[in-house]
Design a protein around this motif. Structure first.
Motif, PDB file in Angstrom:
ATOM      1  N   GLU A 251       0.865  -1.189   0.000  1.00  0.00           N
ATOM      2  CA  GLU A 251       0.000   0.000   0.000  1.00  0.00           C
ATOM      3  C   GLU A 251       0.895   1.230   0.000  1.00  0.00           C
ATOM      4  O   GLU A 251       1.706   1.413   0.916  1.00  0.00           O
ATOM      5  CB  GLU A 251      -0.897   0.015   1.227  1.00  0.00           C
ATOM      6  CG  GLU A 251      -2.050  -0.971   1.177  1.00  0.00           C
ATOM      7  CD  GLU A 251      -3.134  -0.559   0.186  1.00  0.00           C
ATOM      8  OE1 GLU A 251      -3.164   0.618  -0.213  1.00  0.00           O
ATOM      9  OE2 GLU A 251      -3.951  -1.422  -0.174  1.00  0.00           O
TER      10      GLU A 251
ATOM     11  N   SER B 184      -3.094   5.539  -2.472  1.00  0.00           N
ATOM     12  CA  SER B 184      -4.082   6.411  -1.828  1.00  0.00           C
ATOM     13  C   SER B 184      -3.392   7.668  -1.310  1.00  0.00           C
ATOM     14  O   SER B 184      -2.162   7.728  -1.210  1.00  0.00           O
ATOM     15  CB  SER B 184      -4.807   5.689  -0.687  1.00  0.00           C
ATOM     16  OG  SER B 184      -3.897   5.273   0.308  1.00  0.00           O
TER      17      SER B 184
ATOM     18  N   PHE C 173      -9.260   6.047  -3.470  1.00  0.00           N
ATOM     19  CA  PHE C 173      -7.899   6.574  -3.330  1.00  0.00           C
ATOM     20  C   PHE C 173      -7.771   7.489  -2.104  1.00  0.00           C
ATOM     21  O   PHE C 173      -6.810   8.240  -1.993  1.00  0.00           O
ATOM     22  CB  PHE C 173      -7.504   7.328  -4.607  1.00  0.00           C
ATOM     23  CG  PHE C 173      -7.670   6.484  -5.839  1.00  0.00           C
ATOM     24  CD1 PHE C 173      -6.711   5.548  -6.183  1.00  0.00           C
ATOM     25  CD2 PHE C 173      -8.809   6.592  -6.623  1.00  0.00           C
ATOM     26  CE1 PHE C 173      -6.870   4.741  -7.304  1.00  0.00           C
ATOM     27  CE2 PHE C 173      -8.991   5.794  -7.742  1.00  0.00           C
ATOM     28  CZ  PHE C 173      -8.013   4.864  -8.085  1.00  0.00           C
ATOM     29  N   ASP C 174      -8.736   7.390  -1.207  1.00  0.00           N
ATOM     30  CA  ASP C 174      -8.762   8.205   0.009  1.00  0.00           C
ATOM     31  C   ASP C 174      -8.233   7.366   1.176  1.00  0.00           C
ATOM     32  O   ASP C 174      -8.888   6.415   1.625  1.00  0.00           O
ATOM     33  CB  ASP C 174     -10.195   8.670   0.293  1.00  0.00           C
ATOM     34  CG  ASP C 174     -10.283   9.657   1.446  1.00  0.00           C
ATOM     35  OD1 ASP C 174      -9.282   9.807   2.185  1.00  0.00           O
ATOM     36  OD2 ASP C 174     -11.353  10.276   1.605  1.00  0.00           O
ATOM     37  N   ALA C 175      -7.038   7.706   1.669  1.00  0.00           N
ATOM     38  CA  ALA C 175      -6.428   6.933   2.753  1.00  0.00           C
ATOM     39  C   ALA C 175      -7.249   7.018   4.039  1.00  0.00           C
ATOM     40  O   ALA C 175      -7.234   6.081   4.842  1.00  0.00           O
ATOM     41  CB  ALA C 175      -5.003   7.419   3.005  1.00  0.00           C
TER      42      ALA C 175
ATOM     43  N   LYS D 172      -9.758   4.338   3.526  1.00  0.00           N
ATOM     44  CA  LYS D 172      -9.119   3.023   3.412  1.00  0.00           C
ATOM     45  C   LYS D 172      -8.618   2.514   4.753  1.00  0.00           C
ATOM     46  O   LYS D 172      -8.719   1.328   5.067  1.00  0.00           O
ATOM     47  CB  LYS D 172      -7.978   3.087   2.397  1.00  0.00           C
ATOM     48  CG  LYS D 172      -7.263   1.756   2.189  1.00  0.00           C
ATOM     49  CD  LYS D 172      -6.196   1.870   1.094  1.00  0.00           C
ATOM     50  CE  LYS D 172      -6.806   1.901  -0.282  1.00  0.00           C
ATOM     51  NZ  LYS D 172      -5.788   1.772  -1.356  1.00  0.00           N
TER      52      LYS D 172
END
Length: 380
Positions: free
Chosen positions: A139, A170, A302-304, A307
Motif C-alpha cells: 500500500e 491512496s 484513493f482516500d487513505a 481506506k
C-alpha cells in the motif's frame, strides 16, 4: 539572471524605500503607532529577513507574520495519524521533505522512519504513483499537504491512479485553502491589521478574486506580491497608498506570474477531485469552517482516510501544544518568535518543539536563520 537582478536593483530599491517613507509620514504612522501589515506567505517572511527589509523600511511599519505555510499550521494530531499509517505493515508512506521533522505528540515521521517504518521523501505525488506501480503488493500512501499551490498536482495524481486503476495507491488528504483562515483572523477581536501582502504562489492557481471579501467586507487592502526584494517593497508601498487614500481593494503586483482568474486547468482538477470539508483544524487557529479539502466520493478508493479508517473518517482529534510552545501565538501575530519563551532554548532547529522552527518557510526558522540565535544571546 538579468530579470532577477532587475528586482534586486539597489538604486530602484532606494527609490521605493523613499516613497514608502514619504507615504508612511503622510499616514502619520510611527514606531509607537505603526501600520500593521501581515504577510500571509512564509516565503515572504523569509525574503523580508533575508534582504533586511524589516530594517530598511521605516519604524512606522510593522510586519505581522501570518499562517506561513501548510507545514506551519499542521496540527500535531495530523502528524500522529501520519505515523499511525506509516507504521502499519506493508505500507510505503510518501511525503515531501519539509514534513519529515514536524513533531507529533510522540514522534515525527523522521523518527518513525528511524524506528523502521518505510517512509520515503518524494518530490512529487507522481513519484508515489510510480512507487505504487512498482510495488503492487504494498500500500503506497502519499501525504497530501499544501495550500492551493500543491493541491492540483495531488489531484492530477489521483486522476492518473484512477485511470490506471492502481488500487494500492491512496492519498492522506490534508490540503487546505488560504481565504478561510484570513477571514478567521479578521474576525478575531484581538487582531489589529491594516493590510495584507498576499501570497504569490497560491494566487498563481486561484487568481485574485478569492480575496475580494477582505476589501469588500472588512475594508482592508491586499496586494498579491512576488518574492524578490523589489516585489515586496513595491507591494508594501501599494498597501500604504491605499491606506493613505482611504480605499481598500485587491491589487496584483505579481501580474507577470499571477493571472486575475487563476489557472483554469489546475482549478478544474481541484474541482473534479476535491470538495470542501465542513471544518478543518489549523494549528494555532482551531477548527475553521470549509478551510480544508477532502476527496470526493467518485475517488473514494484513493482516500487513505476511508481506506485506513483514520483522520476525520474516524472523528476529529485535537492535540494541545507542547508546554511553552508559542507557535499558535506567532502565527496569529500576537507574538514575535523571539518573544516565545522556548525560542532558542527548548526549541531550536536541532530540537524543534513546533512546526515554525522546522519548516523552511516558518517564521521561527526565519528569525533563527537571519539573526535569531544572536537575539537569544542578547536576551541572555
Amino acid at each position: 539572471m538579468r530579470y532577477v537582478e532587475e528586482f534586486r536593483d539597489p538604486k530602484a530599491a532606494k527609490r521605493v524605500l523613499a516613497a514608502i517613507a514619504r507615504v508612511t509620514g503622510e499616514i502619520g504612522a510611527t514606531a509607537e503607532n505603526p501600520v500593521r501589515i501581515m504577510e500571509i506567505c512564509g516565503g515572504h517572511t523569509h525574503a523580508i529577513f533575508r534582504y533586511g527589509l524589516d530594517k530598511l523600511t521605516p519604524g512606522g511599519i510593522e510586519f505581522i507574520h501570518g499562517p506561513g505555510c501548510p507545514v506551519c499550521v499542521l496540527p500535531m494530531a495530523r502528524v500522529d495519524e501520519c505515523v499511525e499509517i506509516a507504521e502499519r505493515p506493508g505500507v510505503i508512506f510518501c511525503t515531501f521533505g519539509d514534513a519529515m521533522r514536524v513533531p507529533g505528540t510522540k514522534k515525527s515521521l523522521l523518527q518513525a522512519k528511524a524506528d523502521g517504518a518505510d517512509i520515503r521523501m518524494v518530490y512529487s505525488p507522481l513519484d508515489a504513483v510510480e512507487l505504487a506501480r512498482r510495488n503492487p503488493g504494498r500500500e503506497v500512501v502519499f501525504f497530501g499537504l499544501g495550500f492551493e499551490t500543491t493541491t492540483p498536482s495531488t489531484a492530477l495524481s489521483i486522476q492518473q491512479a484512477a485511470r490506471e486503476e492502481l488500487s494500492n495507491f491512496s492519498v492522506f488528504c490534508n490540503h487546505i485553502t488560504v481565504p478561510p483562515p484570513i477571514r478567521a483572523l479578521l474576525d478575531d477581536p484581538h487582531m489589529v491589521l491594516d493590510g495584507f501582502v498576499g501570497p504569490g504562489h497560491v494566487s498563481m492557481v486561484i487568481g485574485t478574486h478569492p480575496y475580494d471579501f477582505i476589501a469588500e467586507d472588512y475594508g482592508k487592502p491586499l496586494v498579491v506580491a512576488g518574492f524578490e526584494p523589489l516585489d515586496l517593497l513595491q507591494s508594501v508601498l501599494m498597501v500604504l497608498e491605499q491606506i493613505r487614500d482611504g480605499r481598500a481593494s485587491v491589487e496584483n503586483q505579481y501580474a507577470r506570474v499571477v493571472p486575475e482568474h487563476g489557472n483554469p486547468v489546475s482549478l478544474a482538477a481541484i474541482a473534479d477531485v476535491y470538495e470542501a470539508r465542513p471544518s478543518f483544524e489549523w494549528r494555532g487557529l482551531g477548527e475553521i469552517d470549509a478551510s480544508g479539502l477532502r476527496i470526493r466520493d467518485a475517488y473514494k478508493a484513493f482516500d487513505a482516510e476511508e481506506k485506513f479508517g483514520i483522520g476525520y473518517a474516524a472523528g476529529p482529534r485535537v492535540t494541545e501544544e507542547p508546554e511553552g510552545c508559542g507557535c499558535g501565538a506567532v502565527m496569529t501575530g500576537r507574538m514575535k518568535p523571539t518573544e516565545c519563551p522556548q525560542f532558542g532554548r527548548g526549541c531550536t532547529p536541532d530540537t524543534p518543539l513546533g512546526a515554525l522552527m522546522v519548516s523552511s518557510e516558518g517564521a521561527c526558522a526565519a528569525y533563527w536563520t537571519y539573526g535569531g540565535a544572536r537575539a537569544v544571546e542578547e536576551m541572555a
